[in-house]
Enzyme design. Structure first.
Site, PDB file in Angstrom:
ATOM      1  N   HIS A  12       0.814  -1.225   0.000  1.00 18.62           N
ATOM      2  CA  HIS A  12       0.000   0.000   0.000  1.00 18.62           C
ATOM      3  C   HIS A  12       0.848   1.276   0.000  1.00 18.62           C
ATOM      4  O   HIS A  12       0.531   2.239   0.699  1.00 18.62           O
ATOM      5  CB  HIS A  12      -0.943   0.017   1.192  1.00 18.62           C
ATOM      6  CG  HIS A  12      -1.979  -1.053   1.198  1.00 18.62           C
ATOM      7  ND1 HIS A  12      -2.520  -1.583   0.042  1.00 18.62           N
ATOM      8  CD2 HIS A  12      -2.583  -1.712   2.221  1.00 18.62           C
ATOM      9  CE1 HIS A  12      -3.420  -2.502   0.346  1.00 18.62           C
ATOM     10  NE2 HIS A  12      -3.473  -2.616   1.656  1.00 18.62           N
TER      11      HIS A  12
ATOM     12  N   HIS B 219      -9.471   1.806   1.028  1.00 13.97           N
ATOM     13  CA  HIS B 219      -9.305   0.675   1.939  1.00 13.97           C
ATOM     14  C   HIS B 219     -10.318   0.723   3.085  1.00 13.97           C
ATOM     15  O   HIS B 219      -9.971   0.552   4.256  1.00 13.97           O
ATOM     16  CB  HIS B 219      -7.882   0.656   2.495  1.00 13.97           C
ATOM     17  CG  HIS B 219      -7.445  -0.657   3.067  1.00 13.97           C
ATOM     18  ND1 HIS B 219      -7.979  -1.183   4.218  1.00 13.97           N
ATOM     19  CD2 HIS B 219      -6.519  -1.547   2.648  1.00 13.97           C
ATOM     20  CE1 HIS B 219      -7.388  -2.338   4.499  1.00 13.97           C
ATOM     21  NE2 HIS B 219      -6.507  -2.588   3.545  1.00 13.97           N
TER      22      HIS B 219
ATOM     23  N   GLU C 124     -11.390  -4.160  -1.819  1.00 10.99           N
ATOM     24  CA  GLU C 124     -10.573  -3.120  -2.445  1.00 10.99           C
ATOM     25  C   GLU C 124     -10.499  -3.346  -3.960  1.00 10.99           C
ATOM     26  O   GLU C 124      -9.763  -4.217  -4.425  1.00 10.99           O
ATOM     27  CB  GLU C 124      -9.167  -3.139  -1.860  1.00 10.99           C
ATOM     28  CG  GLU C 124      -9.118  -3.015  -0.354  1.00 10.99           C
ATOM     29  CD  GLU C 124      -7.827  -3.580   0.215  1.00 10.99           C
ATOM     30  OE1 GLU C 124      -6.755  -3.004  -0.074  1.00 10.99           O
ATOM     31  OE2 GLU C 124      -7.882  -4.609   0.914  1.00 10.99           O
TER      32      GLU C 124
END
Length: 384
Positions: free
Chosen positions: A133, A207, A347
C-alpha cells in the site's frame, strides 16, 4: 404534434429543477469542519456529504480518508458501517489504512522491487520485506489539499496531492486528485485521477473496512453475506505474493459467485490459501475484467438489518480481506476493541504485484496518458 427527444429532456430537466428548488431536502449537502491538528501543527478538515435518503459520508483531508459512512437499515435506523479510529491522533500514531486513499500502489509488490524500461526501482518495504500500500509512507498518511466542496443534486468534495519523483522509491512526479460524490439516492462515487511526468506504476484504491450490521455491532462481519462475480482468483505464496496463477474458485472456499456468509469458509484450514492468509486476503479476477464504466465487483449484506453494499468499479480485480490482523489491540470508534472478523475490506484494484507479473493487467502509466479509476459504493436495503 410530436415532441422531440430534446424537448422531452429539456422539460424533464426543468421539472426536476423546480422540484429541487421547492424541496431542498432532496438535494445532497456538503459541509466542512475542522477535525483537529497533526503533531506538526497542520490542520486536518472533515467534509461531510449528506444524501436525502439518510446516507452520509465523512471524509478527512488526512489520507483523503473515508472516515464515516452512515447507512439506514430497512426500518430507517442509521448506523456507521465503517471501522476506524475516533480520533485523529490514532490515525497518525498507528496507521492502518482504514478508509484511506491508497497509493501509489495498492496491495503488495514482491521484495519492494520492480523493473520498468530496464531500470530496477527499490521501494520502501513495510510488510515482511514486501512493499504494501505504498510502503508505509504512502498517500494514506499525507494531508491532502481540499480543492473544493459543492452541494446540489450531487454533493462533491475534491482532494489533491502531489507525489514527487522518487517518493517512496517510485519514479515520476505524480499529480493526483480524488473526487468523492454522493447523489440523492445514496450512491457514493470515488474517482481517482492522476498524471505523471515519467513512466511509472499506479494502482489506487480505497481501503474501507465494513460491517453492514454497523460498526461495533455484536454481529461481526463474518455474519455478512458476500457475493463476488469472479470465476478465478490469484493464489499466493506464504508471503501473500501472487504466484502468477489464475485459479478456478469452483469447489473451493473462494467461490462467492452465489451469496454466502463468511463464517464457515473463513476457518477452512484444509485449504492452504486460507492458512497463508489467516482467512481471506486474496485478489479476485472479476469476470467483467477492465471496463470503461463501473460494473459490479461485490455485494455485501447484513441479512438482519437489511443493509446492502454494492461495490462497482472499472478495475479488473477486487481484494477481499477478512480483517485477519485485527488482533484486539486496536481501539476504534466509541471505544470498541476490534478483533479478527469485526470488519472486512473489498478493495477494487488491478492485481497485486502486477509490475512483476507480465501476465497480469498492466499498471504502467506514461506521460500524456492519464490514470483513472472509478468506483461506487451503492447503499440500499433488502426486503424482509
Amino acid at each position: 404534434m410530436r415532441n422531440s427527444g430534446k424537448g422531452i429532456l429539456a422539460t424533464a430537466a426543468s421539472v426536476l429543477a423546480v422540484v429541487l428548488a421547492a424541496n431542498p431536502a432532496l438535494a445532497a449537502d456538503a459541509s466542512q469542519a475542522p477535525a483537529g491538528k497533526l503533531t506538526d501543527g497542520r490542520q486536518v478538515d472533515a467534509v461531510t456529504l449528506k444524501a436525502a435518503n439518510g446516507v452520509s459520508a465523512t471524509i478527512l483531508t488526512y489520507g483523503a480518508t473515508l472516515w464515516k459512512l452512515m447507512a439506514p437499515d430497512r426500518d430507517g435506523k442509521v448506523a456507521d458501517v465503517l471501522l476506524a479510529y475516533d480520533d485523529l491522533a490514532s490515525f497518525e500514531k498507528t496507521p492502518n489504512f482504514w478508509g484511506a486513499t491508497i497509493g501509489r500502489y495498492g496491495n503488495r509488490i514482491a521484495d519492494g522491487k520492480f523493473t520498468l524500461d530496464g531500470k530496477t526501482y527499490q521501494l520502501r518495504q513495510n510488510d515482511h520485506g514486501q512493499s504494501l500500500h505504498g510502503g508505509g509512507k504512502g498517500f494514506d498518511v499525507q494531508n491532502w489539499k481540499l480543492e473544493s466542496i459543492k452541494s446540489g443534486k450531487v454533493a462533491t468534495a475534491v482532494f489533491s496531492l502531489v507525489s514527487p519523483d522518487g517518493d517512496s522509491g517510485y519514479p515520476g512526479t505524480v499529480k493526483t486528485k480524488v473526487t468523492y460524490s454522493l447523489d440523492e439516492a445514496g450512491n457514493l462515487q470515488i474517482v481517482f485521477d492522476a498524471v505523471t511526468d515519467k513512466p511509472t506504476v499506479l494502482n489506487m484504491t480505497n481501503h474501507a473496512i465494513f460491517n453492514m450490521a454497523g460498526e461495533g455491532s455484536p454481529r461481526d462481519a463474518t455474519q455478512n453475506v458476500l457475493t463476488i462475480p469472479a470465476s478465478r482468483y490469484t493464489p499466493v505464496n506464504e508471503k501473500l505474493i501472487p504466484t502468477g496463477e489464475l485459479r478456478a474458485v469452483e469447489g473451493t472456499p473462494f467461490d462467492f459467485r452465489k451469496p454466502k456468509a463468511l463464517a464457515g469458509d473463513i476457518r477452512d484450514g484444509r485449504d492452504q490459501q486460507i492458512l497463508y492468509g489467516r482467512g481471506f486476503d486474496h485478489n479476485f479476477a472479476l469476470d467483467k475484467g477492465q471496463t470503461k464504466t463501473p460494473e459490479l465487483a461485490a455485494r455485501l449484506e447484513d441479512p438482519v438489518s437489511g443493509r446492502v453494499l454494492e461495490l462497482l468499479t472499472t478495475e479488473p480485480g477486487v481484494q477481499f480481506y477478512s480483517g485477519n490482523f485485527l488482533d484486539g489491540t486496536f481501539l476504534g470508534k466509541q471505544g470498541h476493541l476490534y478483533r479478527m472478523g469485526d470488519g472486512i475490506a473489498l478493495e477494487p484494484q488491478k492485481f497485486p504485484d502486477s509490475p512483476n507479473q507480465p501476465s497480469f493487467p498492466s499498471t504502467r502509466v506514461d506521460p500524456g496518458k492519464a490514470y483513472r479509476h472509478v468506483m461506487i459504493y451503492r447503499l440500499t436495503t433488502s426486503p424482509r
